[in-house]
Every structure is written in C-alpha cells, then in structure tokens.
Write a protein that holds these residues in place. Structure first.
Motif, PDB file in Angstrom:
ATOM      1  N   TYR A  45       0.853  -1.214   0.016  1.00 48.55           N
ATOM      2  CA  TYR A  45      -0.227   0.000   0.138  1.00 48.55           C
ATOM      3  C   TYR A  45       0.879   1.243  -0.004  1.00 48.55           C
ATOM      4  O   TYR A  45       1.974   1.141   0.426  1.00 48.55           O
ATOM      5  CB  TYR A  45      -0.786   0.257   1.184  1.00 48.55           C
ATOM      6  CG  TYR A  45      -1.969  -0.742   1.155  1.00 48.55           C
ATOM      7  CD1 TYR A  45      -2.147  -2.000   0.428  1.00 48.55           C
ATOM      8  CD2 TYR A  45      -3.342  -0.550   2.089  1.00 48.55           C
ATOM      9  CE1 TYR A  45      -3.327  -2.702   0.270  1.00 48.55           C
ATOM     10  CE2 TYR A  45      -4.383  -1.255   2.008  1.00 48.55           C
ATOM     11  CZ  TYR A  45      -4.348  -2.440   1.123  1.00 48.55           C
ATOM     12  OH  TYR A  45      -5.440  -3.280   0.876  1.00 48.55           O
ATOM     13  N   ARG A  46       0.290   2.358  -0.489  1.00 47.64           N
ATOM     14  CA  ARG A  46       0.787   3.684  -0.484  1.00 47.64           C
ATOM     15  C   ARG A  46       0.869   4.033   0.988  1.00 47.64           C
ATOM     16  O   ARG A  46       0.077   3.829   1.699  1.00 47.64           O
ATOM     17  CB  ARG A  46       0.414   4.631  -1.238  1.00 47.64           C
ATOM     18  CG  ARG A  46       0.357   4.326  -2.936  1.00 47.64           C
ATOM     19  CD  ARG A  46      -0.265   5.384  -3.698  1.00 47.64           C
ATOM     20  NE  ARG A  46      -1.492   5.345  -3.334  1.00 47.64           N
ATOM     21  CZ  ARG A  46      -2.476   6.369  -3.327  1.00 47.64           C
ATOM     22  NH1 ARG A  46      -1.915   7.637  -3.964  1.00 47.64           N
ATOM     23  NH2 ARG A  46      -3.714   6.352  -3.356  1.00 47.64           N
ATOM     24  N   VAL A  47       1.810   4.882   1.469  1.00 46.47           N
ATOM     25  CA  VAL A  47       1.916   5.536   2.870  1.00 46.47           C
ATOM     26  C   VAL A  47       1.809   6.766   2.623  1.00 46.47           C
ATOM     27  O   VAL A  47       2.534   7.631   2.103  1.00 46.47           O
ATOM     28  CB  VAL A  47       3.145   4.937   3.475  1.00 46.47           C
ATOM     29  CG1 VAL A  47       2.963   5.544   4.949  1.00 46.47           C
ATOM     30  CG2 VAL A  47       2.951   3.389   3.782  1.00 46.47           C
ATOM     31  N   ALA A  48       0.943   7.493   3.712  1.00 47.42           N
ATOM     32  CA  ALA A  48       0.897   8.916   3.934  1.00 47.42           C
ATOM     33  C   ALA A  48       0.731   9.061   5.354  1.00 47.42           C
ATOM     34  O   ALA A  48       0.533   8.327   6.167  1.00 47.42           O
ATOM     35  CB  ALA A  48      -0.396   9.616   3.114  1.00 47.42           C
ATOM     36  N   ALA A  49       1.367  10.530   5.753  1.00 46.93           N
ATOM     37  CA  ALA A  49       1.356  11.051   7.016  1.00 46.93           C
ATOM     38  C   ALA A  49       0.865  12.600   7.084  1.00 46.93           C
ATOM     39  O   ALA A  49       1.449  13.289   6.278  1.00 46.93           O
ATOM     40  CB  ALA A  49       2.720  10.698   7.590  1.00 46.93           C
ATOM     41  N   HIS A  50       0.141  12.679   8.044  1.00 47.84           N
ATOM     42  CA  HIS A  50      -0.315  14.169   8.387  1.00 47.84           C
ATOM     43  C   HIS A  50      -0.329  14.671   9.861  1.00 47.84           C
ATOM     44  O   HIS A  50      -0.251  13.596  10.634  1.00 47.84           O
ATOM     45  CB  HIS A  50      -1.744  14.368   7.661  1.00 47.84           C
ATOM     46  CG  HIS A  50      -1.581  14.102   6.285  1.00 47.84           C
ATOM     47  ND1 HIS A  50      -1.915  12.849   5.666  1.00 47.84           N
ATOM     48  CD2 HIS A  50      -1.752  14.900   5.316  1.00 47.84           C
ATOM     49  CE1 HIS A  50      -2.062  12.788   4.608  1.00 47.84           C
ATOM     50  NE2 HIS A  50      -1.906  14.142   4.359  1.00 47.84           N
ATOM     51  N   THR A  51       0.019  15.820  10.131  1.00 43.01           N
ATOM     52  CA  THR A  51       0.012  16.264  11.501  1.00 43.01           C
ATOM     53  C   THR A  51      -0.743  17.332  11.889  1.00 43.01           C
ATOM     54  O   THR A  51      -0.876  18.321  10.925  1.00 43.01           O
ATOM     55  CB  THR A  51       1.431  16.764  11.776  1.00 43.01           C
ATOM     56  OG1 THR A  51       2.539  15.743  11.486  1.00 43.01           O
ATOM     57  CG2 THR A  51       1.627  17.248  13.155  1.00 43.01           C
ATOM     58  N   CYS A  52      -1.522  17.380  12.871  1.00 42.48           N
ATOM     59  CA  CYS A  52      -2.305  18.463  13.425  1.00 42.48           C
ATOM     60  C   CYS A  52      -1.208  19.163  14.552  1.00 42.48           C
ATOM     61  O   CYS A  52      -0.825  18.871  15.487  1.00 42.48           O
ATOM     62  CB  CYS A  52      -3.498  17.805  14.450  1.00 42.48           C
ATOM     63  SG  CYS A  52      -4.067  19.274  15.283  1.00 42.48           S
ATOM     64  N   VAL A  53      -0.963  20.455  13.807  1.00 39.19           N
ATOM     65  CA  VAL A  53      -0.288  21.400  14.680  1.00 39.19           C
ATOM     66  C   VAL A  53      -1.197  21.960  15.500  1.00 39.19           C
ATOM     67  O   VAL A  53      -2.042  22.778  14.866  1.00 39.19           O
ATOM     68  CB  VAL A  53       0.619  22.174  13.798  1.00 39.19           C
ATOM     69  CG1 VAL A  53       1.481  23.126  14.657  1.00 39.19           C
ATOM     70  CG2 VAL A  53       1.660  21.191  12.849  1.00 39.19           C
ATOM     71  N   TRP A  54      -0.744  22.241  16.796  1.00 38.27           N
ATOM     72  CA  TRP A  54      -1.654  23.064  17.660  1.00 38.27           C
ATOM     73  C   TRP A  54      -0.869  23.740  18.725  1.00 38.27           C
ATOM     74  O   TRP A  54       0.305  23.314  19.000  1.00 38.27           O
ATOM     75  CB  TRP A  54      -3.074  22.257  18.367  1.00 38.27           C
ATOM     76  CG  TRP A  54      -2.236  21.192  19.421  1.00 38.27           C
ATOM     77  CD1 TRP A  54      -1.303  20.174  19.657  1.00 38.27           C
ATOM     78  CD2 TRP A  54      -2.514  21.482  21.067  1.00 38.27           C
ATOM     79  NE1 TRP A  54      -1.326  19.709  20.876  1.00 38.27           N
ATOM     80  CE2 TRP A  54      -2.028  20.564  21.518  1.00 38.27           C
ATOM     81  CE3 TRP A  54      -3.185  22.645  21.326  1.00 38.27           C
ATOM     82  CZ2 TRP A  54      -1.830  20.360  22.992  1.00 38.27           C
ATOM     83  CZ3 TRP A  54      -3.406  22.485  22.969  1.00 38.27           C
ATOM     84  CH2 TRP A  54      -2.567  21.356  23.882  1.00 38.27           C
ATOM     85  N   ALA A  55      -1.694  24.746  19.414  1.00 38.75           N
ATOM     86  CA  ALA A  55      -0.931  25.420  20.696  1.00 38.75           C
ATOM     87  C   ALA A  55      -1.843  25.896  21.558  1.00 38.75           C
ATOM     88  O   ALA A  55      -3.089  26.193  21.291  1.00 38.75           O
ATOM     89  CB  ALA A  55      -0.280  26.517  20.020  1.00 38.75           C
ATOM     90  N   PRO A  56      -1.670  25.616  23.029  1.00 39.75           N
ATOM     91  CA  PRO A  56      -2.749  26.041  23.741  1.00 39.75           C
ATOM     92  C   PRO A  56      -3.032  27.782  23.710  1.00 39.75           C
ATOM     93  O   PRO A  56      -2.253  28.230  23.510  1.00 39.75           O
ATOM     94  CB  PRO A  56      -2.094  25.793  25.175  1.00 39.75           C
ATOM     95  CG  PRO A  56      -1.032  24.904  24.752  1.00 39.75           C
ATOM     96  CD  PRO A  56      -0.594  25.178  23.504  1.00 39.75           C
ATOM     97  N   GLN A  57      -4.360  28.183  23.838  1.00 40.64           N
ATOM     98  CA  GLN A  57      -4.583  29.320  23.934  1.00 40.64           C
ATOM     99  C   GLN A  57      -5.704  29.832  24.622  1.00 40.64           C
ATOM    100  O   GLN A  57      -7.067  29.522  24.571  1.00 40.64           O
ATOM    101  CB  GLN A  57      -4.932  29.909  22.385  1.00 40.64           C
ATOM    102  CG  GLN A  57      -5.189  31.191  21.941  1.00 40.64           C
ATOM    103  CD  GLN A  57      -5.631  31.436  20.634  1.00 40.64           C
ATOM    104  OE1 GLN A  57      -6.192  30.842  20.097  1.00 40.64           O
ATOM    105  NE2 GLN A  57      -5.090  32.963  20.155  1.00 40.64           N
ATOM    106  N   GLU A  58      -5.439  30.332  25.771  1.00 34.37           N
ATOM    107  CA  GLU A  58      -6.442  30.650  26.853  1.00 34.37           C
ATOM    108  C   GLU A  58      -6.892  32.072  26.262  1.00 34.37           C
ATOM    109  O   GLU A  58      -6.744  32.803  25.675  1.00 34.37           O
ATOM    110  CB  GLU A  58      -5.765  30.757  28.367  1.00 34.37           C
ATOM    111  CG  GLU A  58      -5.286  29.537  28.552  1.00 34.37           C
ATOM    112  CD  GLU A  58      -4.366  29.667  29.961  1.00 34.37           C
ATOM    113  OE1 GLU A  58      -4.216  30.824  30.643  1.00 34.37           O
ATOM    114  OE2 GLU A  58      -3.878  28.607  30.602  1.00 34.37           O
ATOM    115  N   GLY A  59      -8.310  32.219  27.200  1.00 33.60           N
ATOM    116  CA  GLY A  59      -8.915  33.580  26.915  1.00 33.60           C
ATOM    117  C   GLY A  59     -10.031  33.358  26.079  1.00 33.60           C
ATOM    118  O   GLY A  59     -10.519  32.144  25.655  1.00 33.60           O
ATOM    119  N   ALA A  60     -10.562  34.416  25.661  1.00 28.01           N
ATOM    120  CA  ALA A  60     -11.962  34.352  24.832  1.00 28.01           C
ATOM    121  C   ALA A  60     -11.726  35.477  23.546  1.00 28.01           C
ATOM    122  O   ALA A  60     -10.950  36.488  23.947  1.00 28.01           O
ATOM    123  CB  ALA A  60     -13.121  34.699  25.731  1.00 28.01           C
ATOM    124  N   SER A  61     -12.492  35.352  22.619  1.00 30.64           N
ATOM    125  CA  SER A  61     -12.617  36.432  21.555  1.00 30.64           C
ATOM    126  C   SER A  61     -14.052  37.010  21.609  1.00 30.64           C
ATOM    127  O   SER A  61     -14.823  36.693  22.392  1.00 30.64           O
ATOM    128  CB  SER A  61     -12.548  35.797  20.004  1.00 30.64           C
ATOM    129  OG  SER A  61     -13.581  34.825  19.708  1.00 30.64           O
TER     130      SER A  61
END
Length: 227
Positions: A45-61
């Motif tokens: 099979y072909r192989v793929a890989a992906h990444t969720c990049v995230w950062a904590p962010q407190e507070g409100a908009s």
C-alpha cells in the motif's frame, strides 16, 4: 516499553489504538482504524502521514472561548486537511511527514521536528490501498503564530496549499456558527474525524461537547438564524 527499528527509526513496538469517544464510534472511523504494527502487513500500500499542529490558547474572543489554536489548510482541491502527504518509497515515515510539512507550511524539521512521540493513530483505506498515519504536534502560541506567518513562504503555498486556517473551537449564540458551521465544510479523507478525535484526545472538548457540536452541525444548518 522496548523499542524496535522500523524504517530506520526507533518506534515503540506497541503503538496503541487510541480511545474513541462513543459519539465517534461510527463505521467510517472504527472500520479503518488500526494499530501501527498491524498496518505494516500492507507493504504494497502507499503510505501517507499528516500532522495536526496546535498550541494552547487561553482566553476568549468576541465570538467565544478560544481553548486552543489548531491549524488546518485549504487544499488545491477545495477541501480542508492537515499538513502532510505521501511518503516516498523507502522513506522513513517521520522524515517524510517533516519533509511534506516543510514543503506545505514552511515547517522547520531541524528546529522542532515531528517525532514518534507525537504519533496518534493509523487508518487504512483498503479501497485506495493507502495507509494513513496521523501525528499531533504541540507548539507554544508564539511558535504557532510564527509558523502561520512563515507558511506564506512555503514552496507549495499557492499550489498544493491555498491558505492556512485556525479552527473555530467555540459555538456562537445562534448555536450553529463557529465549530458546528466549520464541520460542514468538505474535508479530505479522514481529516474531519481526525480533527474531532484530536479535540477529544487533547481534552479541548468533552465527549458531551463533541456530541453536541456534531448534532448542531447536522441539524441546525438550515435554521433561519444561522447567519
């Protein structure tokens, strides 16, 4: 836990299948989810890989509680997805996902590489003969903002990637705008399921909140007060 070499890198012999909340225990998620070890049997099979990049962010908009900054991008085909792509034949999975992220969002593998400690899960798409590995990488908010700005200079910006977005993790007063509305976009492959699984895994949304968001996304999109 002992380690063994896989594709030239150290990988835990047991990379467990993560906990799946009941609201996401649906056929499209559960049928294709497998362990990393089990996925190795599909060597043609072909192989793929992906990444969720995230950062904590407190507070409100002005629109709701922020919780975190999560990066997705608009792809060339009009769908939303995570940074990553196909791994070249003989290429290490981690090396490949770092390479793809450098091309798509200007990621710096030497400064802050994605490693096997960031691995989250694996799906197998038998119809497309494709193994999909998924990683979750945490940054500081300062690093995240710098990545957003630098993504404009990535080699594939304007070609494979048409822009990065932050996922709205709040639900607005009309009970539809925000995350419920965002989930009605078109996502590539398993990206939508991976987003929701990530929110559960990082404890950014409770299982009850995820279930509520899914309900609102599916049932309130035609409401008269959705705009």
């Amino acid at each position: 836990m002992s380690d063994s070499e896989v594709n030239g890198g150290l990988v835990s012999e047991t990379l467990p299948i993560p906990e799946i909340p009941k609201c996401l225990q649906i056929r499209t998620v559960m049928k294709s989810l497998t362990s990393y070890t089990e996925a190795q049997q599909f060597d043609n099979y072909r192989v793929a890989a992906h990444t969720c990049v995230w950062a904590p962010q407190e507070g409100a908009s002005n629109f709701g509680q922020l919780r975190a900054a999560i990066m997705m991008h608009l792809r060339f085909d009009g769908t939303f997805g995570f940074a990553g792509g196909l791994i070249d034949a003989g290429e290490d999975v981690v090396a490949g996902v770092n390479r793809e992220m450098a091309e798509e969002i200007g990621w710096s593998p030497t400064a802050n590489p994605v490693t096997w400690s960031d691995y989250y899960n694996t799906h197998v798409d038998h119809n497309r003969q494709l193994v999909l590995h998924f990683f979750i990488k945490q940054l500081t908010l300062e690093q995240f903002v710098a990545l957003e700005r630098g993504a404009l200079l990535a080699s594939e910006y304007g070609n494979e990637v048409l822009g990065s977005v932050r996922v709205p993790l709040y639900t607005m007063e009309n009970m539809y705008n925000g995350l419920p509305a965002f989930l009605n976009n078109k996502f590539v492959g398993t990206a939508k399921q991976q987003l929701l699984l990530t929110l559960h895994h990082l404890h950014l949304l409770t299982e009850e909140e995820i279930s509520d968001v899914i309900y609102k996304s599916q049932n309130l999109k035609l409401g008269p007060n959705r705009f």
